[in-house]
Design a protein around this motif. Sequence first.
Motif, PDB file in Angstrom:
ATOM      1  N   UNK A 195     -11.173   9.515  -2.747  1.00  0.00           N
ATOM      2  CA  UNK A 195     -10.422   8.923  -3.535  1.00  0.00           C
ATOM      3  C   UNK A 195      -9.974   7.357  -2.770  1.00  0.00           C
ATOM      4  N   UNK A 196      -9.663   6.592  -3.449  1.00  0.00           N
ATOM      5  CA  UNK A 196      -9.274   5.216  -3.060  1.00  0.00           C
ATOM      6  C   UNK A 196      -7.906   4.715  -3.717  1.00  0.00           C
ATOM      7  N   UNK A 197      -7.380   3.623  -3.025  1.00  0.00           N
ATOM      8  CA  UNK A 197      -6.191   2.974  -3.813  1.00  0.00           C
ATOM      9  C   UNK A 197      -5.842   1.998  -3.025  1.00  0.00           C
ATOM     10  N   UNK A 198      -4.925   1.027  -3.550  1.00  0.00           N
ATOM     11  CA  UNK A 198      -4.380  -0.044  -2.842  1.00  0.00           C
ATOM     12  C   UNK A 198      -2.764  -0.180  -3.119  1.00  0.00           C
ATOM     13  N   UNK A 199      -2.470  -0.200  -2.070  1.00  0.00           N
ATOM     14  CA  UNK A 199      -0.616   0.105  -1.910  1.00  0.00           C
ATOM     15  C   UNK A 199      -0.206  -1.217  -1.285  1.00  0.00           C
ATOM     16  N   UNK A 200       1.075  -1.395  -1.559  1.00  0.00           N
ATOM     17  CA  UNK A 200       1.791  -2.647  -1.131  1.00  0.00           C
ATOM     18  C   UNK A 200       2.964  -2.344  -0.207  1.00  0.00           C
ATOM     19  N   UNK A 201       2.738  -1.918   1.011  1.00  0.00           N
ATOM     20  CA  UNK A 201       3.987  -1.367   1.847  1.00  0.00           C
ATOM     21  C   UNK A 201       4.851  -2.551   2.607  1.00  0.00           C
ATOM     22  N   UNK A 202       4.353  -3.794   2.276  1.00  0.00           N
ATOM     23  CA  UNK A 202       5.026  -5.056   3.002  1.00  0.00           C
ATOM     24  C   UNK A 202       5.800  -5.750   1.709  1.00  0.00           C
ATOM     25  N   UNK A 203       5.764  -5.202   0.492  1.00  0.00           N
ATOM     26  CA  UNK A 203       6.262  -6.111  -0.476  1.00  0.00           C
ATOM     27  C   UNK A 203       7.648  -5.757  -0.920  1.00  0.00           C
ATOM     28  N   UNK A 204       7.985  -5.731  -2.276  1.00  0.00           N
ATOM     29  CA  UNK A 204       9.261  -5.577  -2.788  1.00  0.00           C
ATOM     30  C   UNK A 204       9.720  -4.181  -2.351  1.00  0.00           C
ATOM     31  N   UNK A 205      11.185  -4.073  -2.402  1.00  0.00           N
ATOM     32  CA  UNK A 205      11.308  -2.505  -2.218  1.00  0.00           C
ATOM     33  C   UNK A 205      10.742  -1.451  -3.337  1.00  0.00           C
ATOM     34  N   UNK A 206      10.623  -1.903  -4.347  1.00  0.00           N
ATOM     35  CA  UNK A 206       9.845  -1.243  -5.542  1.00  0.00           C
ATOM     36  C   UNK A 206       8.561  -0.875  -5.176  1.00  0.00           C
ATOM     37  N   UNK A 207       7.826  -1.853  -4.554  1.00  0.00           N
ATOM     38  CA  UNK A 207       6.291  -1.624  -4.414  1.00  0.00           C
ATOM     39  C   UNK A 207       6.431  -0.675  -3.235  1.00  0.00           C
ATOM     40  N   UNK A 208       7.349  -0.744  -2.116  1.00  0.00           N
ATOM     41  CA  UNK A 208       7.332   0.041  -0.995  1.00  0.00           C
ATOM     42  C   UNK A 208       7.528   1.534  -1.390  1.00  0.00           C
ATOM     43  N   UNK A 232      -5.276  -4.231  12.786  1.00  0.00           N
ATOM     44  CA  UNK A 232      -5.279  -5.836  12.446  1.00  0.00           C
ATOM     45  C   UNK A 232      -4.177  -6.207  12.005  1.00  0.00           C
ATOM     46  N   UNK A 233      -4.165  -7.252  10.852  1.00  0.00           N
ATOM     47  CA  UNK A 233      -2.979  -7.673  10.421  1.00  0.00           C
ATOM     48  C   UNK A 233      -2.224  -6.838   9.996  1.00  0.00           C
ATOM     49  N   UNK A 234      -0.846  -6.856   9.954  1.00  0.00           N
ATOM     50  CA  UNK A 234       0.106  -5.866   9.239  1.00  0.00           C
ATOM     51  C   UNK A 234      -0.180  -4.506   9.845  1.00  0.00           C
ATOM     52  N   UNK A 235      -0.598  -4.396  10.959  1.00  0.00           N
ATOM     53  CA  UNK A 235      -0.790  -2.863  11.299  1.00  0.00           C
ATOM     54  C   UNK A 235       0.566  -2.363  11.833  1.00  0.00           C
ATOM     55  N   UNK A 236       1.359  -3.229  12.497  1.00  0.00           N
ATOM     56  CA  UNK A 236       2.672  -2.846  12.972  1.00  0.00           C
ATOM     57  C   UNK A 236       3.475  -2.340  11.854  1.00  0.00           C
ATOM     58  N   UNK A 237       3.528  -3.074  10.547  1.00  0.00           N
ATOM     59  CA  UNK A 237       4.324  -2.755   9.497  1.00  0.00           C
ATOM     60  C   UNK A 237       3.701  -1.494   8.844  1.00  0.00           C
ATOM     61  N   UNK A 238       2.335  -1.334   8.776  1.00  0.00           N
ATOM     62  CA  UNK A 238       1.831  -0.215   8.245  1.00  0.00           C
ATOM     63  C   UNK A 238       2.158   0.985   8.896  1.00  0.00           C
TER      64      UNK A 238
END
Length: 713
Positions: A338-351, A375-381
């Motif tokens: 399976x695959x997907x794209x998520x947005x853990x660094x965007x708005x509260x709703x997206x998180x 890489x980029x955004x690793x810490x936040x992820x």
Amino acid sequence: MDHVSVLSSEFKIKPEYAQNIITLLDEGNTIPFIARYRKEMHGTLDDQTIRAISERLEYLRNLDKRREEVYNLIDGMEKMTDEIKASIENATVLSELEDIYRPFRPKRRTRASVAKEKGLEPLSEYILAQEGESLSSEAEKYVDAEKGVESADDAIKGAMDIIAENFSDDPDIRKRMKNIIRLNARLVSKAADEEKESVYTQYYDYSEEMKNIPPHRLLAINRGEKEGFLKVNIDIPQEKCLNIMYRLKVTGDGELSNTIREVCDDCYTRLLFPSLENELRGEMTDNATDLSIPVFETNLRGLLMQPPVKGFTTIGLDPGFRTGCKLAVVDPTGRVLDTAVIYPTHSDAQVEKSKKILSSMIKKYGVRAIAIGNGTASRETEKFTAEVLAALDGNTKYMIVNEAGASVYSASKLAAAEMPDLDLTLRSAVSIARRLQDPLAELVKIDPQSIGVGQYQHDMPQKQLSAALDGVVEDCVNAVGADLNTASPSLLAHIAGINKKVSENIVIYREQNGAFTSRSELKKVDKLGPKAFEQCAGFLRVPESENPLDNTGVHPESYKAALKLLSICGYTLDDVKAGNLALLPERVKEKGADNIAEELGIGTPTLNDIVKELTKPGRDPRDELPPPILRTDVMDIKDLKEGMEMKGTVRNVIDFGAFVDIGVHQDGLVHISQISNRRIKHPSDVLSVGDIVTVKILSVDEKKGRISLTMKL
């Protein structure tokens, strides 16, 4: 040149071993095959040593080839002398041969060549003899307006130019001066523009003895010069160099001898110093390269040989800010589920939405491991992932994975062929997941130079670096072996004796005929001949074979010996299948390994290898290493306190220390002085990439994001 004597002396091995290695290489045997299956012929040397011998042999043969070329060139000019011949025969490095040939090399038009055209060579010989009394009187004989010699002074200057060029080309002078410079000179760097800030500010007013400068510092200075921030030169002890020339060339005290002194001064300033400075700086860089590439090799070997995280369905996360975090679920065999794209660094709703997606996938597929790219955004992820895991049952853990080269791979033809239905951004997430499951199998798909294995990697001669790193990949792949029925073409192409085309043919055969049922079936693969089979068979495993020996590192040529060994010790192939040979080493020891080896007609080293393989069929040497550290929560640099002890993973080994991942996103530095209580020459003497180590926090600079560690506990 007697290559056997040179190799046996330099590598401290018996002459017969050196000769055997040369013969084996010349017969077309691969280094992994020689190292593993011809141990009696070389005294159980490892693959790295045999590879070094192979490279040295190639250098010696190139040296001999150039020796013959130089001899023929000089001899063809009818200028060969006994002295020159002896110098050519005794040269031990290519640079010596080039210095010998230098005076005879065709030159562009120079002041000296112009003077020769004017007929001033006899005058130069008169000056060199230093026996005449009046130089001006002698020079008058060469005044000729038609030839462009307007006066005696013109004639003298032209003759001096001829002598200066001859001195500059003199092999003896060059050799002596190089030795003086190597021992006494300093490398000096200055700022090209003191007002301009750069990462090279520490070298804006810097000086160090050439003989002591470490590779990483030299390469940094070279890069600073190349980028226009530094001006670099060699500070040479001029008096010592000139005294060498005076001693060799000045034979009296008269007018002619004084003229020779003037020639020496001009030669040194105008010709010799610039030439030697360029040559010796090149030599320094070559030496730094020779010392640095083994560090890259060690780092790559550690990276490739990291223990796999086997048997788990895994999620790969390729972090990103604007375009989101790419997610891929792969089963224990690496198949994409399976695959997907998520947005853990965007708005509260997206998180919140992203948390639900990740949680549902973990539950749906029974995910036990998560690989997060560094890489980029690793810490936040990482922080986001830890929050998701905290709300679950605690059976799932994560690890930060080096994603170097993942984007290169995802855009490659190979990735497109493997995952034609996936967008290239999602392919990166798949690659990151597979790197956790089996680092070796995944990283072989990427050019080793794209993986990022050390400082100043891109300052290396790329052809030399590529050859060295390709050798490491070959050694690692063959040390582990490959499953003939599941290995990718990329992995198979690194098996001894198999090239890219044959690896593709193996996969085609597998697709057309089903899984291989024995090693011998390999012989049916197109373009895989007897020699290739001999080289590759021992490194390929067939778990599905009825013959359990096909799932071991025992070479087919030793099957008879293995069967006889089992019989002698009271076992059968059924015991191999059942894994009932734990006592085999003990029984061999009781009967005497040397006696059994003699009875079997093999060497004791081969016997020992057979015993090891039969005891643990299908063994993976990586399983013997400490497993990777998987985490469930994340720490911040502000959580660190001086004196804390922590477990960490070595991420990079460099000349002045090692960087260790201790789970706070920012790797800490263990300086070389803090690695061991004993003095070590290089961090790689103790550490390798992937090592699990215990460290203590020495200091934390939260503002600069620097963590200083020690292994002296």
